[in-house]
Scaffold this motif. Structure first.
Motif, mmCIF file in Angstrom:
data_model
loop_
_atom_site.group_PDB
_atom_site.id
_atom_site.type_symbol
_atom_site.label_atom_id
_atom_site.label_comp_id
_atom_site.label_asym_id
_atom_site.label_seq_id
_atom_site.Cartn_x
_atom_site.Cartn_y
_atom_site.Cartn_z
ATOM 1 N N ASP A 368 17.246 -14.763 -0.556
ATOM 2 C CA ASP A 368 18.371 -15.583 -1.022
ATOM 3 C C ASP A 368 17.945 -16.471 -2.180
ATOM 4 N N TYR A 369 16.722 -16.999 -2.103
ATOM 5 C CA TYR A 369 16.237 -17.866 -3.187
ATOM 6 C C TYR A 369 16.068 -17.050 -4.473
ATOM 7 N N ILE A 370 15.443 -15.876 -4.375
ATOM 8 C CA ILE A 370 15.271 -15.028 -5.563
ATOM 9 C C ILE A 370 16.625 -14.656 -6.142
ATOM 10 N N LEU A 491 17.713 -5.917 -2.083
ATOM 11 C CA LEU A 491 17.324 -7.326 -1.943
ATOM 12 C C LEU A 491 18.477 -8.253 -2.302
ATOM 13 N N PHE A 492 19.260 -7.890 -3.329
ATOM 14 C CA PHE A 492 20.350 -8.742 -3.794
ATOM 15 C C PHE A 492 21.667 -8.465 -3.069
ATOM 16 N N SER A 493 21.633 -7.597 -2.072
ATOM 17 C CA SER A 493 22.846 -7.251 -1.334
ATOM 18 C C SER A 493 23.058 -8.215 -0.174
ATOM 19 N N ASP A 494 24.044 -7.908 0.640
ATOM 20 C CA ASP A 494 24.304 -8.705 1.840
ATOM 21 C C ASP A 494 23.968 -7.904 3.092
ATOM 22 N N ARG A 495 23.096 -6.938 2.958
ATOM 23 C CA ARG A 495 22.748 -6.105 4.104
ATOM 24 C C ARG A 495 21.968 -6.916 5.135
ATOM 25 N N SER A 496 21.891 -6.372 6.335
ATOM 26 C CA SER A 496 21.187 -7.084 7.405
ATOM 27 C C SER A 496 19.678 -7.077 7.191
ATOM 28 N N GLU A 497 19.159 -6.087 6.492
ATOM 29 C CA GLU A 497 17.732 -6.056 6.156
ATOM 30 C C GLU A 497 17.585 -5.797 4.670
ATOM 31 N N GLN A 587 26.620 2.359 -5.528
ATOM 32 C CA GLN A 587 28.032 2.641 -5.264
ATOM 33 C C GLN A 587 28.274 3.343 -3.936
ATOM 34 N N SER A 588 27.310 4.163 -3.503
ATOM 35 C CA SER A 588 27.632 5.007 -2.343
ATOM 36 C C SER A 588 26.567 5.079 -1.263
ATOM 37 N N ARG A 589 25.373 4.534 -1.516
ATOM 38 C CA ARG A 589 24.298 4.765 -0.561
ATOM 39 C C ARG A 589 23.721 3.491 0.035
ATOM 40 N N LEU A 590 24.338 2.345 -0.212
ATOM 41 C CA LEU A 590 23.720 1.096 0.205
ATOM 42 C C LEU A 590 23.672 0.953 1.716
ATOM 43 N N GLY A 591 24.438 1.730 2.436
ATOM 44 C CA GLY A 591 24.447 1.628 3.882
ATOM 45 C C GLY A 591 23.358 2.403 4.572
ATOM 46 N N THR A 592 22.420 3.000 3.845
ATOM 47 C CA THR A 592 21.403 3.840 4.470
ATOM 48 C C THR A 592 20.133 3.075 4.819
ATOM 49 N N VAL A 593 20.106 1.772 4.597
ATOM 50 C CA VAL A 593 18.931 0.971 4.948
ATOM 51 C C VAL A 593 18.910 0.751 6.454
ATOM 52 N N LEU A 594 17.757 1.007 7.067
ATOM 53 C CA LEU A 594 17.623 0.846 8.508
ATOM 54 C C LEU A 594 16.595 -0.227 8.827
ATOM 55 N N ASP A 595 16.777 -0.874 9.969
ATOM 56 C CA ASP A 595 15.811 -1.862 10.451
ATOM 57 C C ASP A 595 14.819 -1.190 11.389
ATOM 58 N N ASP A 596 13.639 -1.742 11.449
ATOM 59 C CA ASP A 596 12.671 -1.296 12.452
ATOM 60 C C ASP A 596 11.637 -2.389 12.602
ATOM 61 N N SER A 597 11.698 -3.113 13.691
ATOM 62 C CA SER A 597 10.764 -4.227 13.891
ATOM 63 C C SER A 597 9.340 -3.752 14.039
ATOM 64 N N GLN A 598 9.147 -2.447 14.269
ATOM 65 C CA GLN A 598 7.803 -1.909 14.437
ATOM 66 C C GLN A 598 7.283 -1.263 13.156
ATOM 67 N N ILE A 599 8.020 -1.411 12.050
ATOM 68 C CA ILE A 599 7.610 -0.744 10.824
ATOM 69 C C ILE A 599 6.217 -1.180 10.423
ATOM 70 N N ALA A 600 5.396 -0.232 9.984
ATOM 71 C CA ALA A 600 4.034 -0.544 9.544
ATOM 72 C C ALA A 600 4.075 -1.287 8.229
ATOM 73 N N MET A 601 2.939 -1.876 7.876
ATOM 74 C CA MET A 601 2.732 -2.604 6.628
ATOM 75 C C MET A 601 3.485 -3.923 6.581
ATOM 76 N N ASP A 602 3.933 -4.462 7.703
ATOM 77 C CA ASP A 602 4.572 -5.764 7.712
ATOM 78 C C ASP A 602 3.523 -6.815 8.054
ATOM 79 N N PHE A 603 3.122 -7.633 7.078
ATOM 80 C CA PHE A 603 2.076 -8.634 7.275
ATOM 81 C C PHE A 603 2.620 -9.919 7.889
ATOM 82 N N GLU A 604 3.942 -10.025 8.056
ATOM 83 C CA GLU A 604 4.506 -11.290 8.530
ATOM 84 C C GLU A 604 3.962 -11.624 9.915
#
Length: 604
Positions: A368-370, A491-497, A587-604
């Protein structure tokens, strides 16, 4: 105190002595069982620590580590680095389909490695072999195992009285045979007819293996312990030489002599001289350091490892400042993001998307800040990529990238201080300003995306090889621009992830598309892993964009928990027309982003 050296300068492990290696080295969180007997391939991008790991297995480093004599070591490590020009014999192409080509490739590789490992004994045993008894024993051994095997008609029985005499004589004899072979190969290039080699030919089983295996029968060596041939940068071998090395691995001599082989993800193949494929885990172990440093196993480990490295380097250079204080974040920026986090937490009861208030704060505050800075406008560049944590993420699991950028930051701050006439005795450099950190990582992103890709394309066009062409690198540039643009739209969308850096394949792409993806992996623009398919029935390939490119596309590098399944159709569009691909996706594919709390490479 005055500081005259850059604490982040990186030297080649080959150029460092054991004391310096031990001072600067911080053990990896995983050792990959590389100290155990058996062959192992260690893959990883340039700068991830492969060479340091192998060099530290040489006797001078191990005796310091264990505080013991050479004879007390658990193994004898003999270091051998392969430069791109060391064994680059183009004439092998003329005889690569002949049995003679394999025999001669084995001959040259045996000589090359034998010379290197004897040089390692000379350079990496310190004062261990200075007594007369050891010199006589070693001289007798090398005469039997090297001189007489290369030239059986020798009658001299003199015993050298110094280490340099005995080892140098053996190296000179090996190098003379290698020069003889090289002369033959050059002569072969001057004729259209095949001319047989008339010199003495050696092989692994009757020359290199017994030479290595019997070294540990000497009284001053670690008796009865295995010998490790530490073969660095093996992807510089050509295809024929690679067959030879694979054949040696297939012999499974690891109980006595093991190969510890590093590659930069460009190892040619895994076929032997008999065209049989060596397989893990039957013939060898295999590990990819880049994947481990940047994957799920790295959660928490890689940042801590880098922090320890930086703390040690600062301390060694008289800078008594913690890593996170030396690379401070942009305070105003972080305060603004902290306010956004608190605001998101306060709204969580009514508007929250995550399981806990902190989930929304972590996911959305920084994006949101970016986004608030102007989106795709030039104002977006006012976001500062600064602070130790951000720099660690941007390094994408490759410590060399962190150190190289840190060295540039340090040099720039020193330049500014000198230009201002500041007295470093009175006011030493104790931190890197956020603006300097930001500028360096932006310059590095530009260099990677523009200069490096241009150079790779120019080299491919100049060499004219069929493995990598100018068009391949043009398509790779298009692919990266497409992915960066798509990730920015998310990143600039309003998607959940919104923190997305990776794609997963929904289907099997054509060979041409897969070749471009693999090209990106090999040259460090992408990292490859795997993930469960959308229906959970199988595993599919996943490719992660290097976070070094975050400043190029105004992305949040500090972590992600989302990924994007893509079709072959999208990838084919991406490598041909980035602008259209990003536009169509928006225009047509923004809904294909999926969440996964177990996704690798997450340093958080």
């Amino acid at each position: 105190m005055a500081m005259t050296s850059n604490p982040f300068t990186v030297s080649s492990p080959e150029m460092m002595d054991a004391a310096e290696m031990r001072r600067l080295y911080v053990p990896l969180a995983e050792n990959f069982e590389i100290d155990d007997p058996g062959h192992i391939f260690v893959h990883g991008h340039r700068g991830c620590g492969k060479s340091m790991m192998l060099r530290l297995m040489a006797p001078d480093c191990k005796t310091l580590e264990f505080n013991c004599k050479l004879s007390g070591l658990p193994y004898l490590g003999l270091y051998s680095s392969i430069k791109s020009t060391d064994l680059d014999i183009a004439e092998f192409d003329r005889i690569k389909n002949q049995f003679a080509g394999t025999v001669l490739a084995e001959h040259s590789l045996c000589l090359f490695i034998a010379s290197k490992i004897l040089q390692s004994i000379k350079d990496h045993t310190g004062n261990e072999l200075t007594n007369t008894a050891a010199q006589i024993e070693l001289g007798t051994f090398l005469r039997k195992m090297v001189l007489l095997r290369l030239s059986p008609d020798q009658t001299s029985a003199t015993h050298p009285t110094q280490l340099d005499d005995s080892v140098s004589s053996a190296i000179e004899a090996i190098d003379a045979k290698y020069s003889e072979f090289m002369d033959y190969m050059r002569q072969l290039s001057l004729t259209d007819e095949y001319v047989p080699f008339k010199g003495r030919v050696v092989g692994y089983r009757e020359f290199l293996f017994p030479l290595c295996a019997q070294l540990t029968t000497l009284s001053f060596m670690p008796q009865g312990k295995p010998v490790y041939i530490l073969l660095d940068d093996a992807d510089n071998l050509n295809a024929v030489q690679t067959r030879v090395l694979n054949t040696w691995v297939s012999y499974r001599t690891g109980a006595k002599v093991s190969f510890k082989i590093s590659t930069q993800l460009g190892y040619k193949h895994y076929r032997t001289a008999a065209n049989q494929r060596i397989e893990a885990p039957h013939d060898f172990k295999e590990v990819n350091i880049s994947t481990i440093h940047t994957g799920g196993l790295a959660k928490g480990k890689y940042p801590v490892w880098v922090q320890e490295i930086v703390n040690k380097r600062l301390s060694e250079n008289g800078i008594q400042v913690a890593a996170k204080d030396f690379f401070p974040p942009a305070l105003d920026q972080e305060l603004a993001i902290a306010k956004l986090k608190e605001n998101l937490k306060s709204k969580w009861t009514d508007e929250g998307r995550g399981f806990r208030p902190g989930d929304d704060a972590t996911r959305y505050a920084r994006p949101d800040y970016i986004k608030s800075l102007g989106g795709t406008s030039k104002q977006g560049s006012t976001y500062l990529y600064a602070g130790f944590d951000q720099l660690v993420h941007i390094s994408s699991g490759i410590v060399r990238f962190f150190l190289d950028d840190a060295a540039s930051m340090y040099a720039e701050e020193m330049r500014i201080m000198h230009a201002k006439g500041m007295n470093l005795e009175v006011q030493p450099l104790l931190s890197i300003r956020p603006a300097v950190q930001d500028q360096v990582v932006r310059d590095s992103a530009d260099a990677l995306m523009i200069d490096n890709l241009d150079q790779l394309a120019d080299e491919a066009g100049y060499v004219g090889g069929d493995q990598e062409s100018r068009d391949d690198f043009k398509q790779l540039r298009n692919l990266i621009q497409s992915l960066g643009g798509i990730f920015q739209q998310i990143l600039f969308s309003d998607r959940s992830e919104r923190r997305v850096f990776s794609i997963a394949l929904s289907d099997t792409p054509p060979d041409g598309v897969m070749r471009i993806l693999k090209l990106g992996v090999r040259h460090g623009f992408l990292y490859e892993g795997s993930i469960g398919s959308k229906d959970g029935r199988f595993r599919t390939r996943r490719f992660v964009l290097s976070r070094r490119l975050a400043p190029m596309f105004k992305l949040d590098p500090t972590g992600f928990a989302g990924y994007l399944f893509v079709t072959s159709e999208l990838l084919q569009s991406a490598i041909s027309n980035p602008a259209r691909t990003v536009r169509d996706f928006e225009q047509s594919r923004l809904g294909t982003v999926l969440d996964d709390s177990q996704i690798a490479m997450d340093f958080e």
